[in-house]
Design a protein around this motif. Sequence first.
Motif, mmCIF file in Angstrom:
data_model
loop_
_atom_site.group_PDB
_atom_site.id
_atom_site.type_symbol
_atom_site.label_atom_id
_atom_site.label_comp_id
_atom_site.label_asym_id
_atom_site.label_seq_id
_atom_site.Cartn_x
_atom_site.Cartn_y
_atom_site.Cartn_z
ATOM 1 N N ARG A 1 7.428 10.314 -4.831
ATOM 2 C CA ARG A 1 6.974 8.950 -5.127
ATOM 3 C C ARG A 1 8.182 8.031 -5.193
ATOM 4 O O ARG A 1 9.216 8.387 -5.738
ATOM 5 C CB ARG A 1 6.211 8.923 -6.443
ATOM 6 C CG ARG A 1 4.915 9.716 -6.352
ATOM 7 C CD ARG A 1 4.098 9.631 -7.595
ATOM 8 N NE ARG A 1 3.866 8.255 -7.970
ATOM 9 C CZ ARG A 1 3.614 7.869 -9.222
ATOM 10 N NH1 ARG A 1 3.562 8.743 -10.187
ATOM 11 N NH2 ARG A 1 3.413 6.609 -9.498
ATOM 12 N N THR B 1 -2.783 -5.297 -7.165
ATOM 13 C CA THR B 1 -2.878 -3.845 -7.114
ATOM 14 C C THR B 1 -3.294 -3.302 -8.474
ATOM 15 O O THR B 1 -3.180 -3.980 -9.491
ATOM 16 C CB THR B 1 -1.538 -3.208 -6.722
ATOM 17 O OG1 THR B 1 -0.599 -3.441 -7.764
ATOM 18 C CG2 THR B 1 -1.025 -3.768 -5.408
ATOM 19 N N TYR B 2 -3.774 -2.067 -8.463
ATOM 20 C CA TYR B 2 -4.053 -1.360 -9.708
ATOM 21 C C TYR B 2 -2.726 -0.947 -10.347
ATOM 22 O O TYR B 2 -1.759 -0.668 -9.642
ATOM 23 C CB TYR B 2 -4.875 -0.096 -9.447
ATOM 24 C CG TYR B 2 -6.303 -0.354 -9.069
ATOM 25 C CD1 TYR B 2 -7.231 -0.800 -10.007
ATOM 26 C CD2 TYR B 2 -6.740 -0.126 -7.776
ATOM 27 C CE1 TYR B 2 -8.549 -1.035 -9.659
ATOM 28 C CE2 TYR B 2 -8.059 -0.346 -7.413
ATOM 29 C CZ TYR B 2 -8.957 -0.793 -8.367
ATOM 30 O OH TYR B 2 -10.259 -1.020 -8.016
ATOM 31 N N GLU C 1 -2.047 1.227 -5.062
ATOM 32 C CA GLU C 1 -3.400 1.166 -4.515
ATOM 33 C C GLU C 1 -3.883 -0.275 -4.667
ATOM 34 O O GLU C 1 -3.801 -0.859 -5.748
ATOM 35 C CB GLU C 1 -4.317 2.116 -5.286
ATOM 36 C CG GLU C 1 -5.711 2.175 -4.724
ATOM 37 C CD GLU C 1 -6.607 3.129 -5.490
ATOM 38 O OE1 GLU C 1 -7.823 3.022 -5.322
ATOM 39 O OE2 GLU C 1 -6.086 3.956 -6.262
ATOM 40 N N ASP D 1 0.807 -1.214 0.000
ATOM 41 C CA ASP D 1 0.000 0.000 0.000
ATOM 42 C C ASP D 1 0.846 1.274 0.000
ATOM 43 O O ASP D 1 0.339 2.351 -0.313
ATOM 44 C CB ASP D 1 -0.938 -0.008 1.204
ATOM 45 C CG ASP D 1 -2.045 1.002 1.071
ATOM 46 O OD1 ASP D 1 -2.528 1.196 -0.065
ATOM 47 O OD2 ASP D 1 -2.442 1.594 2.095
ATOM 48 N N GLU E 1 -0.055 1.503 -11.617
ATOM 49 C CA GLU E 1 0.291 2.880 -11.285
ATOM 50 C C GLU E 1 1.311 3.382 -12.300
ATOM 51 O O GLU E 1 2.272 2.684 -12.602
ATOM 52 C CB GLU E 1 0.925 2.959 -9.893
ATOM 53 C CG GLU E 1 -0.015 2.667 -8.760
ATOM 54 C CD GLU E 1 -0.875 3.854 -8.370
ATOM 55 O OE1 GLU E 1 -0.448 4.996 -8.617
ATOM 56 O OE2 GLU E 1 -1.954 3.622 -7.837
ATOM 57 N N ASP F 1 -6.034 -3.339 -5.332
ATOM 58 C CA ASP F 1 -7.188 -3.635 -6.177
ATOM 59 C C ASP F 1 -8.044 -4.713 -5.532
ATOM 60 O O ASP F 1 -9.251 -4.554 -5.383
ATOM 61 C CB ASP F 1 -6.719 -4.078 -7.564
ATOM 62 C CG ASP F 1 -7.857 -4.496 -8.478
ATOM 63 O OD1 ASP F 1 -8.980 -3.995 -8.306
ATOM 64 O OD2 ASP F 1 -7.620 -5.326 -9.375
#
Length: 194
Positions: A86, A73-74, A60, A56, A76, A62
Amino acid sequence: MKRPRPLSAALFAALILPAGLTGCATVRNQAVLPNPLIIQTTSFDAAWDATVHALDEDFEIDEENRLARRISTYPETAATIVEPWRGDSIGLRQRLEATLQTYRRFAIATVEPVAEGFAINVEVWKELEFLDRPERQNGGMAAFPQDFQINRSREVVGPIAPPLGWIPEGRDFALEQRILNRIERELLDPRVFP
């Protein structure tokens, strides 16, 4: 007599370089861990929560499927040079790539029980965007309109071209190591899971 530095070079050196390009976004001082990482714990929830927390920080979530023991996860978009806050692009080379091309990453993690405890496998996949032409192409439209299609029947012989969209670039081992180090640190810290 010395000439003063140009303002743009001084601004770049003052703002961009200390913000994470040279050292804070690397995995130099961390041990290289095996993937899958074997965690000696009897609590599935502790291993699961540590994996979710580690993923996390960069992605993000999923889907969390505890029955399949899989977290996905989605995708990115990768961090660029102008996004030093980032941390998914590790090192200057990856940040330059993401600045000049459109890359994205997504992660898949599994938490499987083994004899010693739990095996946590983390895979971070990297993809490059593929467009058939530049997005905002205007120059050649007046000379060569592409509004009509010519109907031709062709037989497909040989390999079929990959669909447009994203080209798989393989796994990002540096980011996988950072996530595994986070998981190990969180599970070994007695303040988190006494």
